[in-house]
Enzyme design. Sequence first.
Site, PDB file in Angstrom:
ATOM      1  N   THR A 101       4.280   7.071  10.180  1.00  0.00           N
ATOM      2  CA  THR A 101       3.163   7.269   9.635  1.00  0.00           C
ATOM      3  C   THR A 101       1.997   6.156   9.952  1.00  0.00           C
ATOM      4  O   THR A 101       2.557   5.026  10.734  1.00  0.00           O
ATOM      5  CB  THR A 101       3.068   7.111   8.145  1.00  0.00           C
ATOM      6  OG1 THR A 101       3.361   6.006   7.708  1.00  0.00           O
ATOM      7  CG2 THR A 101       4.074   8.249   7.608  1.00  0.00           C
ATOM      8  N   CYS A 102       0.876   5.991   9.517  1.00  0.00           N
ATOM      9  CA  CYS A 102       0.320   4.716   9.686  1.00  0.00           C
ATOM     10  C   CYS A 102       0.692   3.603   9.331  1.00  0.00           C
ATOM     11  O   CYS A 102       0.129   2.378   9.695  1.00  0.00           O
ATOM     12  CB  CYS A 102      -1.332   5.036   9.224  1.00  0.00           C
ATOM     13  SG  CYS A 102      -1.579   5.017   7.537  1.00  0.00           S
ATOM     14  N   ASN A 103       1.462   3.418   8.147  1.00  0.00           N
ATOM     15  CA  ASN A 103       1.966   2.391   7.655  1.00  0.00           C
ATOM     16  C   ASN A 103       3.416   2.056   7.886  1.00  0.00           C
ATOM     17  O   ASN A 103       3.783   0.866   7.718  1.00  0.00           O
ATOM     18  CB  ASN A 103       1.907   2.393   6.037  1.00  0.00           C
ATOM     19  CG  ASN A 103       0.441   2.308   5.644  1.00  0.00           C
ATOM     20  OD1 ASN A 103      -0.284   1.429   6.329  1.00  0.00           O
ATOM     21  ND2 ASN A 103      -0.226   2.979   4.693  1.00  0.00           N
ATOM     22  N   ARG A 104       4.163   2.939   8.704  1.00  0.00           N
ATOM     23  CA  ARG A 104       5.666   2.549   8.849  1.00  0.00           C
ATOM     24  C   ARG A 104       6.075   3.465  10.067  1.00  0.00           C
ATOM     25  O   ARG A 104       5.606   4.581  10.099  1.00  0.00           O
ATOM     26  CB  ARG A 104       6.465   2.766   7.897  1.00  0.00           C
ATOM     27  CG  ARG A 104       6.583   4.046   7.252  1.00  0.00           C
ATOM     28  CD  ARG A 104       7.429   4.147   5.872  1.00  0.00           C
ATOM     29  NE  ARG A 104       6.781   3.765   4.754  1.00  0.00           N
ATOM     30  CZ  ARG A 104       7.280   2.584   4.120  1.00  0.00           C
ATOM     31  NH1 ARG A 104       8.300   1.964   4.597  1.00  0.00           N
ATOM     32  NH2 ARG A 104       6.641   2.114   3.196  1.00  0.00           N
TER      33      ARG A 104
ATOM     34  N   PRO B  96       1.591   9.832  -3.578  1.00  0.00           N
ATOM     35  CA  PRO B  96       2.495  10.942  -3.085  1.00  0.00           C
ATOM     36  C   PRO B  96       2.420  11.494  -1.874  1.00  0.00           C
ATOM     37  O   PRO B  96       3.519  12.196  -1.395  1.00  0.00           O
ATOM     38  CB  PRO B  96       1.774  11.976  -4.230  1.00  0.00           C
ATOM     39  CG  PRO B  96       0.147  11.577  -3.951  1.00  0.00           C
ATOM     40  CD  PRO B  96       0.355   9.955  -3.880  1.00  0.00           C
TER      41      PRO B  96
ATOM     42  N   GLY C  89     -10.898  13.766  12.416  1.00  0.00           N
ATOM     43  CA  GLY C  89      -9.665  14.061  11.855  1.00  0.00           C
ATOM     44  C   GLY C  89      -9.774  15.248  10.912  1.00  0.00           C
ATOM     45  O   GLY C  89     -10.769  15.545  10.377  1.00  0.00           O
TER      46      GLY C  89
END
Length: 425
Positions: A49-52, A113, A187
């Site tokens: 994901t964008c964070n991990r 979520p 997007g």
Amino acid sequence: MAFLALGINHKTASVDVRERVAFTPEQLVDALQQLCRLTASREAAILSTCNRSELYIEQDQLSAEAVLQWLADYHRLSLDELRASAYIHEEHDAVRHMMRVASGLDSLVLGEPQILGQMKSAYAVAREAGTVGPLLGRLFQATFSAAKQVRTDTAIGENPVSVAFAAVSLARQIFSDLGRSQALLIGAGETITLVARHLHEQGVRRIVVANRTLERASLLAEQFGAHAVLLADIPQELAHSDIVISSTASQLPILGKGAVESALKQRRHKPIFMVDIAVPRDIEPEVGELDDVYLYTVDDLHEVVAENLKSRQGAAQAAEELVSVGAEDFMVRLRELAAVDVLRAYRQQSERLRDEELQKAQRLLANGGNPEDVLAQLARGLTNKLLHAPSVQLKKLSAEGRLDALAMAQELFALNEGSTDKSLQ
């Protein structure tokens, strides 16, 4: 069987490193199959994901170093550079980590979520790639159950906040009246859908959705009375946009400094607020050097979400306890599975001995043997055969001074102290 969770996230790596370690959707199936083939991993899944970016793996014997090396090689990083930002969780810690991630306890926005849906997508892709088997499959199902319980039994999801909401909150701080602002969303995925919903609820004057395919952009635009355009139309839309929020899976930047500079001239240098949620980044970092641009990345949203953390900390403690219980329950069930093969083999052996003695008894009865004598012989023969192997092994263990094994045997056979059967002597 051994579990491993390995990766980087927003707490350990900058956005620059995260975008270099990110997997595109098109890469995942091949990457998973390569990962299993080259690292002796029996099962694997990738969450990106964008964070991990995280790898969830089941191996016969843990080999975290081999997996870390593969990840570095795949993304053409040096092992030392990756190791500086990576974390490794093994066995129980790996199970607990997966459950924390799925429950939103490890997210930039506590309790958000969206991560559960992303985790389910990672599982679905791994199934498509054929890299999920019974063990990792069980772990994913237990993870989903734990996340559902956290969501149901705690207030972790109250006052819903996400990265998308944080971006809109920041826009509201810069433009006090969003009703006079126009927004360009780049997007059409889940994050941009959430952004569109929040902007619509805030009464933003006009929303334009730009996407690689017009059909996907139109589907999203219809939900919020927005306009749909192609990515090629972005330069002309920029001149009319006060807010630009981007989140695509593109491997190359979509917005460059030149295009934004041109738009600013048309706007007579009226400021543009930009949030780049994508990893890899959609907006060239150099855009932030322009005087009339306020450019933020996901890493800049930390302060915006800090207030949200306060309201969820109490619920987080209860959620952590549920996750700990869930992880321990899963490990107990997993350890129980280790006995299944032994129990199956023991049952098959016992049934074979039973059948042999039963056939003897049936032959004796067919030859006119006394039923009572035949039954007694059947019971005696079956007892002796069932006890033969344990008796031999217990005598051997006793001769070797293995008192711990003898005590375990007493517990295994549920024997009371002093009740040793003479048949074992």
